[in-house]
Design an enzyme around this catalytic site. Structure first.
Site, mmCIF file in Angstrom:
data_model
loop_
_atom_site.group_PDB
_atom_site.id
_atom_site.type_symbol
_atom_site.label_atom_id
_atom_site.label_comp_id
_atom_site.label_asym_id
_atom_site.label_seq_id
_atom_site.Cartn_x
_atom_site.Cartn_y
_atom_site.Cartn_z
ATOM 1 N N ASP A 68 -17.499 -37.152 -31.359
ATOM 2 C CA ASP A 68 -18.889 -37.507 -31.614
ATOM 3 C C ASP A 68 -19.336 -38.569 -30.606
ATOM 4 O O ASP A 68 -18.745 -39.643 -30.511
ATOM 5 C CB ASP A 68 -19.011 -38.042 -33.043
ATOM 6 C CG ASP A 68 -20.438 -38.347 -33.425
ATOM 7 O OD1 ASP A 68 -21.349 -37.899 -32.713
ATOM 8 O OD2 ASP A 68 -20.644 -39.047 -34.435
ATOM 9 N N SER A 220 -11.043 -37.499 -31.781
ATOM 10 C CA SER A 220 -11.914 -37.789 -32.927
ATOM 11 C C SER A 220 -12.489 -36.523 -33.549
ATOM 12 O O SER A 220 -11.750 -35.660 -34.009
ATOM 13 C CB SER A 220 -13.009 -38.745 -32.480
ATOM 14 O OG SER A 220 -13.741 -39.221 -33.569
ATOM 15 N N MET A 221 -13.825 -36.367 -33.554
ATOM 16 C CA MET A 221 -14.461 -35.196 -34.161
ATOM 17 C C MET A 221 -14.095 -33.912 -33.427
ATOM 18 O O MET A 221 -14.237 -32.804 -33.981
ATOM 19 C CB MET A 221 -15.978 -35.377 -34.190
ATOM 20 C CG MET A 221 -16.717 -34.318 -34.996
ATOM 21 S SD MET A 221 -18.504 -34.573 -35.086
ATOM 22 C CE MET A 221 -19.002 -34.062 -33.438
ATOM 23 N N ASP A 385 -7.613 -46.740 -37.929
ATOM 24 C CA ASP A 385 -7.694 -47.099 -36.510
ATOM 25 C C ASP A 385 -8.975 -47.862 -36.177
ATOM 26 O O ASP A 385 -9.381 -47.934 -35.021
ATOM 27 C CB ASP A 385 -7.563 -45.853 -35.629
ATOM 28 C CG ASP A 385 -8.747 -44.902 -35.739
ATOM 29 O OD1 ASP A 385 -9.687 -45.191 -36.524
ATOM 30 O OD2 ASP A 385 -8.748 -43.864 -35.053
ATOM 31 N N HIS A 417 -9.573 -46.766 -32.335
ATOM 32 C CA HIS A 417 -10.108 -45.414 -32.190
ATOM 33 C C HIS A 417 -10.473 -45.073 -30.748
ATOM 34 O O HIS A 417 -10.239 -43.938 -30.297
ATOM 35 C CB HIS A 417 -11.340 -45.271 -33.090
ATOM 36 C CG HIS A 417 -11.785 -43.859 -33.291
ATOM 37 N ND1 HIS A 417 -11.059 -42.942 -34.026
ATOM 38 C CD2 HIS A 417 -12.887 -43.192 -32.853
ATOM 39 C CE1 HIS A 417 -11.698 -41.781 -34.038
ATOM 40 N NE2 HIS A 417 -12.801 -41.909 -33.330
#
Length: 748
Positions: A68, A220-221, A385, A417
Site C-alpha cells: 500500500d 506488506s499489502m 513491526d 515495517h
C-alpha cells in the site's frame, strides 16, 4: 654409480614408483606427461583468448510487488470545479503520488481532491474524482518501485536498496529483475486488469530467463494481493511458473492500524499536515478496508475500539462504520472482507520474513464519547513491526502443514515495517537465497523424479494419513507426541486410555508383549514433516511407510477422532487467552497454541444456556493429556485433594505451570522432544464449582475446584516445547522522509 644417481633423480622427480621402470619406459612416461601439461596450457590459453570462463550459476528471475503506497501514480486534470482557488483545473499528466511538493498545507486540499476515489453503491466499484484521470507508470520495470518520488529524493526510497544489492550479484533491471506496480488505492476485486497483466508478466519473465521459475518478492499489502492472485491460478500453472514467494512484512491478516486510519486519519508522520484532511482520501480507498483485521485472527470477544458508550470488535464493524456516519466504508468492507482467506496457503514455496518486538497499535481507546472518532485518547501497543500486528505477520507460519511446498518463517527482532526493505540481515538473506537457488531447484527436481520413479502408491490408510497431516501438521504432531508420552509412561496402564486396537486382550500374546510391540510401532513413525512434503524429500522409508502396514494403521488411529478437531493457531493469540481468564500475573506464553473444536458444540451451548461461565487453566503431567483430550478430565487422575475432591483449576497460568512438569515426548517431533502442556477450559458455573472467592468453600484464592466434569470443556491446549532443529536461518532518514514513505494509508 651413474645408474644409481639416475634412479635417485627419478625418484625425486616422479616419486618412488619410478624406480621400478626401466630407463626407456621412464623416458616415454616423461614425454607423455610433458605433452599432457602442454595440452592443458594450450586449452587454458585458448579459453582466455575466446573469453570463455566457467558458466555462472543461473539466477532465478525476480518480480518486486509493492504494498500500500508502494507504487507511483500520475494524474491528468480536466476539472470544472476545484476545492480551492489555488488548485489547478487542467493539466497534462503529472506526479500525484509520491510528490512531496504537494504534501504541504493549503496545496494538500488540492492533492486530496485529486487523489480521492468515489464509491458507487450500485456497481460496488470506485472511480476517480470527477475530472481526474490516473495511471500507474513503470509496469515491468523497477524504477517506479525503487523510488516513490520520480525525483528520487532520499525520503522516497522504497525497493532501491534491495534492487541495488540484487544487481550487485548479477541481476539486470528490466530483464531478470522486474517490478509490478499497481493502483494501491484499490483492492483485488477492482484490480482485474492488473492481475491479468501480472500473469502475462510472470510468463514473459519466465520465458526470457530461459524457462526459469519466477521468484515473487512482495512487501506488506503485496502479500495478500499475491495470495488472492495465486488462489486464482491452477496448481499446474503455479508449479510451472512460480519458484518462491518471498514475503517482507506481509499483512496477511490485516492490521489494527487500518481501523485507526479509518477513524481518525493518519498524517503520514508529517506534523504540519491535518490528519482529518487526509482522512477524506484515505477512507475513500477500498484497500483500507481490505487491510482491516481479519476475523480469522481477531475473535468477536476482543475489543478493537473502546469508548464509554460501547465497544467494537471484528463482529461489530457494521456499527463501527454507522457510528462514524460512514456507511460507504461498511459497504466497501463487505466487498473486500472475503477476498483473501489468510488461513489457506498459496501453493508455492514461501519465505516469510518480518520484524518483531516493535510496539504496534493493538487497541484504540476514547475516554469521551464526544471524542469519537476524531480524537483517540490512547493507542495501546502490542507486538508487531510497528505497523502490522504480530498475529497477522505470523499467519504464514501455519501454512506449512497445509501444502506440499516448504514454508520458511524467519523473525528479525527490532526491524520495523519499512526498515525491512533496507535491513542488512534481510538483504543478506535474499542474496544468499538467490545465489543458491539453482542448486536447490536442481536437487528438488532430481528428488521429485526419483520419487515418481519409485511409485509411492499409498494405501487407503496412507492416503488418509497424508491428507490429515497436510491439513495441519503441527496438530497431528502434538497428537502423536501425547500418545507416545502416554505409551512410554510407567503409568501407561492408566495414561494410555483409550488404548490402540493392538492392545486389546488376546489369548496368544500377553498384554505386556503387546504394549512393547505398540511402542516399537510408535518408534517407526517417521517425522510428520517428511510425510507432509514426501513429494519433495523423496525419503524411501517414508514412501514405504505410506504404502501401508500396521504402523500406518496405528498412526491413523492416533489422528482420527469423531469428537474433536485440533487446530493450530498463532501463539500471538495467547493474548486472547489471557483476556478470557483475566489472569493478573504476567507469565510467558506457550511456544505452540492449539484450539479444540468440538463436534457437539451445539449440545454444549444448549447445556450452558444463559448460565454464566468462566475460563480457567488446568495443569497436569504430559503423559495425562492423551487421555484428557479424548476422555475429558477425570477426578481419579487428580492426586491433589488437599481442599476436597474434584478437578483443580486456576485463572493464573503461573499456578498451573507448576503442575505441568516437562515430559519426554517424541524424538521426531517438530515441536520438540521435551514438552509440557496446560489446558484452557470453559467452566459452567453452578453448585458443583468451589471457588477461592467464596470464603465458605475453604479454597485458596485464584483456585477453582469442579466436582462435576460434565460442566467442563477444553477449549485450547497450550504447549511449551524445547526448540527443534531450525529449518531456516534468519534478522535514518529525517522525520519527513520516514513518514512520507509511510504510504498514503500509513502502511508503507
Amino acid at each position: 654409480m651413474n645408474e644409481r644417481l639416475r634412479m635417485k633423480r627419478a625418484e625425486m622427480q616422479w616419486g618412488p614408483e619410478m624406480r621400478t621402470y626401466p630407463h626407456p619406459e621412464m623416458r616415454l612416461i616423461r614425454a607423455y606427461r610433458a605433452f599432457s601439461v602442454v595440452l592443458l596450457i594450450c586449452a587454458w590459453q585458448c579459453s582466455l583468448v575466446n573469453g570463455q570462463s566457467p558458466p555462472p550459476k543461473r539466477l532465478p528471475p525476480i518480480i518486486l510487488v509493492p504494498g500500500d503506497g508502494g507504487s507511483q501514480i500520475e494524474a491528468k486534470l480536466n476539472k470544472t470545479v476545484v476545492v480551492h482557488y489555488i488548485c489547478r483545473k487542467h493539466s497534462d499528466f503529472f506526479d500525484l503520488w509520491l510528490n512531496l511538493e504537494l504534501l504541504v498545507p493549503l496545496i494538500l486540499d488540492c492533492w486530496v481532491d485529486n487523489m480521492r476515489l468515489e464509491y458507487n453503491t450500485t456497481t460496488r466499484t470506485t472511480t476517480n474524482s470527477p475530472g481526474v484521470t490516473t495511471r500507474v507508470p513503470g509496469f515491468g520495470d523497477t524504477a517506479s518501485v525503487e523510488f516513490l518520488d520520480p525525483s528520487q529524493v532520499s525520503p522516497s526510497r522504497y525497493f532501491v536498496d534491495i534492487a541495488t544489492a540484487l544487481a550487485g550479484i548479477g541481476y539486470s533491471r528490466g530483464t531478470t529483475l522486474r517490478g509490478a506496480p499497481y493502483d494501491f488505492r484499490k483492492a483485488p476485486n477492482e484490480l482485474g486488469a492488473f492481475l491479468a497483466s501480472f500473469k502475462e508478466l510472470v510468463e514473459d519473465t519466465f520465458a526470457k530467463a530461459g524457462n526459469s521459475r519466477v521468484v515473487l518478492v512482495v512487501h506488506s499489502m503485496g502479500g495478500p494481493i499475491m495470495l488472492n492472485f495465486l488462489a486464482r491460478q491452477s496448481q499446474e500453472w503455479k508449479d510451472k511458473y512460480i519458484g518462491s514467494l518471498v514475503s517482507l512484512s506481509g499483512a496477511w491478516g490485516g492490521s489494527l492500524k487500518a481501523v485507526k486510519v479509518a477513524a481518525a486519519g493518519d498524517n503520514l508522520g508529517i506534523f504540519v499536515l491535518n490528519q482529518l484532511s487526509l482522512r477524506t482520501e484515505q477512507r475513500s480507498s477500498p484497500s483500507l478496508s481490505f487491510l482491516f483485521p481479519s476475523r480469522h485472527y481477531w475473535n468477536s470477544s476482543e475489543v478493537l475500539v473502546s469508548r464509554p458508550g460501547r465497544n467494537y470488535t471484528v463482529g461489530d464493524l457494521g456499527e463501527f462504520f454507522k457510528d462514524m456516519a460512514f456507511s460507504d466504508g461498511y459497504e466497501m468492507y463487505q466487498d473486500v472482507k472475503d477476498l483473501v482467506d489468510p488461513t489457506q496457503p498459496p501453493g508455492v514455496e514461501v519465505h516469510c520474513l518480518h520484524g518483531v518486538g516493535v510496539p504496534t497499535w493493538e487497541k484504540i481507546v476514547y475516554q469521551k464519547d464526544s471524542d469519537f472518532p476524531d480524537k483517540p485518547t490512547t493507542l495501546i501497543n502490542g507486538d508487531g513491526d510497528g505497523t502490522v500486528n504480530l498475529r497477522s505477520l505470523e499467519a504464514c507460519s501455519l501454512w506449512g502443514g497445509k501444502q506440499n511446498h516448504p514454508v520458511y518463517h524467519v523473525k528479525f527482532p527490532g526491524v520495523d515495517h519499512l526498515g525491512i526493505l533496507r535491513d542488512d540481515g534481510i538483504i543478506k538473506y535474499l542474496t544468499k537465497l538467490m545465489r543458491n537457488y539453482e542448486v536447490v531447484e536442481n536437487r528438488r527436481a532430481r528428488i521429485l523424479r526419483r520419487t515418481l520413479e519409485m511409485n509411492v502408491n499409498p494405501t487407503s490408510d496412507g492416503q488418509w494419513v497424508m491428507q490429515k497431516v497436510r491439513e495441519d501438521v503441527a496438530a497431528a504432531d502434538i497428537l502423536v507426541s501425547l500418545c507416545i508420552a502416554a505409551a512410554r509412561s510407567y503409568r501407561h496402564h492408566t495414561a494410555l486410555k483409550p488404548c490402540p486396537p493392538s492392545l486389546r486382550e488376546s489369548d496368544d500374546v500377553s498384554l505386556r508383549e503387546k504394549h512393547e510391540e505398540t511402542v516399537a510401532k510408535l518408534d517407526r513413525i517417521p517425522p510428520l514433516r517428511m510425510i507432509d512434503d514426501v513429494a519433495i524429500n523423496g525419503r524411501e522409508e517414508v514412501i514405504n511407510f505410506l504404502r501401508g502396514d500396521e504402523t500406518t494403521q496405528l498412526l491413523r488411529w492416533i489422528l482420527h477422532s469423531n469428537q474433536f478437531t485440533l487446530k493450530s493457531v498463532s501463539p500471538s493469540l495467547f493474548a486472547d487467552v489471557k483476556r478470557k481468564t483475566a489472569q493478573v500475573i504476567d507469565t510467558k506464553g506457550p511456544s505452540h497454541l492449539f484450539e479444540i473444536v468440538w463436534q457437539d458444540e451445539e449440545s454444549w451451548l444448549a447445556k450452558k444456556g444463559s448460565t454464566p461461565s468462566i475460563f480457567a487453566y488446568h495443569g497436569s503431567r504430559l503423559d495425562n493429556f492423551h487421555s484428557i483430550l479424548r476422555l475429558g478430565l477425570h477426578q481419579h487422575l487428580n492426586q491433589n485433594s488437599a481442599f476436597g475432591e474434584g478437578t483443580y483449576f486456576s485463572n493464573e497460568l503461573s499456578v498451573c505451570l507448576t503442575y505441568s512438569t516437562n515430559g519426554i515426548a517424541w524424538k521426531n517431533s517438530m515441536l520438540g522432544d521435551v514438552l509440557s502442556c496446560v489446558a484452557l477450559c470453559e467452566i459452567i458455573l453452578g453448585d458443583w464449582v468451589k471457588s477461592g472467592s467464596k470464603r465458605k468453600d475453604g479454597v485458596p484464592e485464584k483456585y477453582f475446584i469442579v466436582q462435576n466434569n460434565d460442566y467442563v470443556r477444553l477449549t485450547h491446549l497450550l504447549v511449551y516445547g524445547s526448540s527443534p532443529k531450525a529449518t531456516s536461518s534468519g534478522q535514518s532518514c529525517n522525520a519527513l522522509g520516514n513518514n512520507a514513505r509511510a504510504g498514503i494509508h500509513g502502511f508503507e
